[in-house]
Each structure stands twice: as C-alpha cells, then as structure tokens.
Write a protein that holds these residues in place. Structure first.
Motif, mmCIF file in Angstrom:
data_model
loop_
_atom_site.group_PDB
_atom_site.id
_atom_site.type_symbol
_atom_site.label_atom_id
_atom_site.label_comp_id
_atom_site.label_asym_id
_atom_site.label_seq_id
_atom_site.Cartn_x
_atom_site.Cartn_y
_atom_site.Cartn_z
ATOM 1 N N THR A 52 0.838 -1.197 0.000
ATOM 2 C CA THR A 52 0.000 0.000 0.000
ATOM 3 C C THR A 52 0.876 1.252 0.000
ATOM 4 N N LYS A 53 0.321 2.319 -0.557
ATOM 5 C CA LYS A 53 0.995 3.623 -0.528
ATOM 6 C C LYS A 53 -0.073 4.695 -0.318
ATOM 7 N N ARG A 54 0.112 5.508 0.724
ATOM 8 C CA ARG A 54 -0.827 6.602 0.987
ATOM 9 C C ARG A 54 -0.089 7.929 0.809
ATOM 10 N N MET A 55 -0.512 8.721 -0.156
ATOM 11 C CA MET A 55 0.139 9.991 -0.455
ATOM 12 C C MET A 55 -0.368 11.086 0.485
ATOM 13 N N LYS A 56 0.529 11.917 0.959
ATOM 14 C CA LYS A 56 0.155 13.103 1.727
ATOM 15 C C LYS A 56 -0.010 14.266 0.755
ATOM 16 N N LEU A 57 -1.209 14.842 0.730
ATOM 17 C CA LEU A 57 -1.513 15.901 -0.226
ATOM 18 C C LEU A 57 -1.656 17.243 0.475
ATOM 19 N N LEU A 58 -1.428 18.312 -0.271
ATOM 20 C CA LEU A 58 -1.579 19.657 0.280
ATOM 21 C C LEU A 58 -3.046 20.018 0.474
ATOM 22 N N PHE A 59 -3.896 19.550 -0.447
ATOM 23 C CA PHE A 59 -5.309 19.902 -0.415
ATOM 24 C C PHE A 59 -6.147 18.679 -0.055
ATOM 25 N N ARG A 60 -7.234 18.893 0.682
ATOM 26 C CA ARG A 60 -8.052 17.778 1.158
ATOM 27 C C ARG A 60 -9.391 17.661 0.458
ATOM 28 N N ARG A 61 -9.847 18.715 -0.219
ATOM 29 C CA ARG A 61 -11.145 18.667 -0.899
ATOM 30 C C ARG A 61 -11.185 19.717 -2.008
ATOM 31 N N GLY A 62 -12.243 19.633 -2.823
ATOM 32 C CA GLY A 62 -12.451 20.619 -3.863
ATOM 33 C C GLY A 62 -11.598 20.388 -5.101
ATOM 34 N N PRO A 63 -11.688 21.288 -6.089
ATOM 35 C CA PRO A 63 -10.984 21.101 -7.368
ATOM 36 C C PRO A 63 -9.471 21.016 -7.237
ATOM 37 N N LEU A 64 -8.888 21.745 -6.277
ATOM 38 C CA LEU A 64 -7.433 21.676 -6.108
ATOM 39 C C LEU A 64 -7.004 20.298 -5.615
ATOM 40 N N PHE A 65 -7.835 19.680 -4.761
ATOM 41 C CA PHE A 65 -7.514 18.322 -4.320
ATOM 42 C C PHE A 65 -7.519 17.359 -5.500
ATOM 43 N N PRO A 125 -24.418 22.164 -10.597
ATOM 44 C CA PRO A 125 -24.451 21.809 -12.027
ATOM 45 C C PRO A 125 -23.152 22.076 -12.772
ATOM 46 N N PHE A 126 -22.410 23.125 -12.405
ATOM 47 C CA PHE A 126 -21.154 23.401 -13.106
ATOM 48 C C PHE A 126 -20.130 22.301 -12.855
ATOM 49 N N VAL A 127 -19.947 21.953 -11.570
ATOM 50 C CA VAL A 127 -18.996 20.889 -11.220
ATOM 51 C C VAL A 127 -19.480 19.552 -11.775
ATOM 52 N N GLN A 128 -20.777 19.304 -11.661
ATOM 53 C CA GLN A 128 -21.340 18.072 -12.206
ATOM 54 C C GLN A 128 -21.064 17.964 -13.706
ATOM 55 N N GLY A 129 -21.202 19.103 -14.399
ATOM 56 C CA GLY A 129 -20.972 19.104 -15.845
ATOM 57 C C GLY A 129 -19.540 18.762 -16.206
#
Length: 371
Positions: A52-65, A125-129
């Motif tokens: 297994t490998k778990r990456m540590k990311l700067l962002f936790r949610r949203g488009p940047l994640f 709707p924008f993100v869904q699209g």
C-alpha cells in the motif's frame, strides 16, 4: 509476476470492497500496489498481503484536491512499472486513463456508484458538468468496466451502450473467532441495541430520523458506528435531554473490530432516502455486514436493498421516513419472537448465498485475461 496498480482517493483504512479486490488479485498471482491518500485522522492499516501507498496531499477537498491527486497519481503511474491499472471511481480515472494511453498498459474501471449523480454533485451543475464531460470522453473508450449492482450497470449501459460486469460489495464468510460479550465491549446488557454503521453517515441517509425514532421506543439504545458529514450534528442532538442515554457513538474502526459490535446488535438499520439516483440504486456494505452478523434488517424501500431484504425474508421495510413510523417498525420487530426466529434462520441462508467467495468469481473472470 505481473504488477497491478489499484487507485482510490480514500485513505484505504475502511474500504472493504477495494481490499477484497486486491486480495483476489493477489491470490490470482498479481503483485498488487494499492494507492490512496493519508489524512490527519487516518487509521493505521492492518497487515495485508499486498503493498500500500498513501500519499500526503496539500489539499483535502475541492478542485485543487482532485487536480493535485490526479497529477501526483499520473506521475506515480508513469514512473512505476506495471502491467495493469485498476481505477476505482471517476475521481481516479483521468490519471489512470492518461497512463493507460501513454504506457499502453491495460486499464480496468471499477465504478462504486453512479458518480455524476452523487449528492455532492447534483446541486452543483457546473462541477457536475465537468465530471460528466470527463466521464463521457473516457467511458466509451474503456474495455472492462465493473460496478456494484445491476441497477447501476443498467444506467451505464443505457447511457453509453457498454456492457458492464457486476460485482457486489459482499463480505467474505465470517471466520470463527472469540465472541465478545456486551460487557467486554462496554455495551448495556439490559437494552435492545439498534445499530447504524458506515463510513458515509451523511445527509439524507436516515440517521436524523433514526435518532428521532428511538425517542418513541422504550428500553433501546441506538448505536452509531462510523463517520460522515452529519455525525457532528447528530452528537449535538443526542445531547438534548429527550435523547440523552438513548444514543451511543463509536468512531470508525478496523472492519474486524467493528463486526464484534455488529454481532451484538438486535437490529441493523439502512435508511437511505430516494433523493437522488445514486441513493435510489444504492446497495450499501452495511446491509451485507448485518446479514453476515446474523442481525435482522430494517431498511428503506430502495429497489436493490428491498429486493434482498424481502427475497431472503430477513427483516422489514419502512414505507416512509417519519420517525413515528420507524419507531413502530422497530417495536414490531423487537416484540415478535416468532418473526425474529424466522429471520435468524433465513439470515443463515442469506449469508451462505451472499458471500465474497461466490461474488469474486466474476472478478476473476475479468482479470484472468491479464494474468
């Protein structure tokens, strides 16, 4: 030994479907690397027969994640030798598809839900699209696609005219182990226990109504195990005088530990609402966990769930989400010993029929060509 890289966006700790799939791949002779991410509250992983490998990311949610995750994942996929990529859900598919095209490595897609109709997207709707356009570009170009039940497979087949493989998220047969008592696990021995468990205790999944319902029941405890968006609000509500001592919360925990509690419950709840396509056709893990723990089920009338509860005769269906109606069903279930005895007998049959040892045969057929 051929290497397969399996990708998810979660922290690996409670994803039983992906763990079972990785074990199946490992048993077939693949060298498996499962890639996800590490969160601040992530549980330590138990010993597994794959890497297994778990990456540590700067962002936790949203488009940047999602952007950061897929960029990091793409780099990992193109710099690691592998013979097969397995992308779980649409949020890992962009990187998986690009690596598949760049390296000419086969790609299998496992969709755990009808992703573009999830509650997180239907009101945006924008993100869904954006996600719909990503899916519409990649999906017709895929060869092997897996999903979690026949209803969702039907939706995808109608939309994209592609044949899907159905592999439900069903547990392995429970191994014989020490049976813990309620006293050992800190549970009351003089009350009936109503259980709601899961890693997605979110809005529109019936948790609020479950708490309201136990206010109308005597001598019961609602046990909620897991995590989700509404758990904080549920705890606030449970502190009110009408609910105090009627609700108990336990955090998410390793599967084997959770099942110790599940076995001690009297009724298991799965109360998702028909508020979106994804919930309508859901087939949650907890339903099968209840079956394998041999506890009767009280479920909402969603087609995939209701068909199992009614076909195997292992519990009751609520016709609405009014707390008074749910309470009435709970009282009926707890008060009829003849019904309970019949359900217990049927749960044995259901657990034997609905097990991973049988379900994984379809998975093996899909992956056999890549061994």
């Amino acid at each position: 030994m051929k290497k397969v890289i399996v990708t998810v966006t979660n922290d690996l700790s409670t994803d039983q479907r992906v763990d079972k799939s990785c074990r199946t791949l490992s048993n077939m002779g693949f060298s498996v690397l499962l890639v996800g991410r590490r969160l601040p509250g992530s549980l330590e992983l138990t010993v597994r027969p794959y890497t297994t490998k778990r990456m540590k990311l700067l962002f936790r949610r949203g488009p940047l994640f999602y952007a950061e995750y897929n960029i990091r994942l793409l780099w990992l996929l193109i710099t690691h030798r592998c013979h097969l990529i397995v992308a779980n859900d649409l949020d890992t598919l962009p990187a998986g598809f690009l690596a598949h095209r760049l390296k000419r490595v086969p790609l299998v897609y496992d969709s755990h839900e009808f992703y573009t109709e999830t509650p997180e997207l239907v009101n945006r709707p924008f993100v869904q699209g954006i996600w719909e356009r990503i899916e519409a570009f990649i999906f017709p170009r895929l060869t092997d696609i897996i999903t979690v039940n026949g209803s969702i497979a039907g939706l995808y087949e109608e939309k994209y005219h592609k044949k899907l493989h159905v592999v439900r998220n069903i547990p392995r047969r429970l191994k014989e182990e020490k049976r813990y008592s309620r006293a050992e696990l800190g549970l009351p021995e003089d009350r009936k226990i109503i259980l709601l468990q899961g890693a997605g205790i979110n809005i529109q999944r019936g948790a609020e109504e479950a708490i309201e319902a136990v206010r109308h029941c005597e001598n019961v405890l609602l046990l909620i195990i897991g995590s989700g968006d509404v758990v904080g609000k549920l705890k606030e509500k449970a502190e009110q005088s009408d609910y105090r001592d009627r609700v108990m919360f336990l955090p998410k925990m390793p599967y084997e530990e959770m099942m110790r509690y599940t076995r001690l419950a009297d009724i298991g709840l799965t109360l998702d609402k028909d508020t979106n396509i994804n919930y309508r056709y859901s087939l949650p893990n907890k339903l099968f966990d209840y079956i394998h723990a041999r506890i009767p089920v009280l479920a909402s009338r969603l087609p995939e769930i209701a068909s199992i509860v009614e076909d195997y005769d292992i519990g009751m269906i609520t016709e609405n989400h009014k707390p008074e109606h749910i309470a009435l069903k709970l009282k009926e279930m707890l008060g009829d010993q003849e019904l309970t005895s019949r359900w217990k007998n049927n749960l044995d049959k259901a657990a034997e029929a609905l097990c991973w040892e049988k379900e994984e045969l379809t998975l093996k057929e899909v992956y056999q060509k890549y061994v």
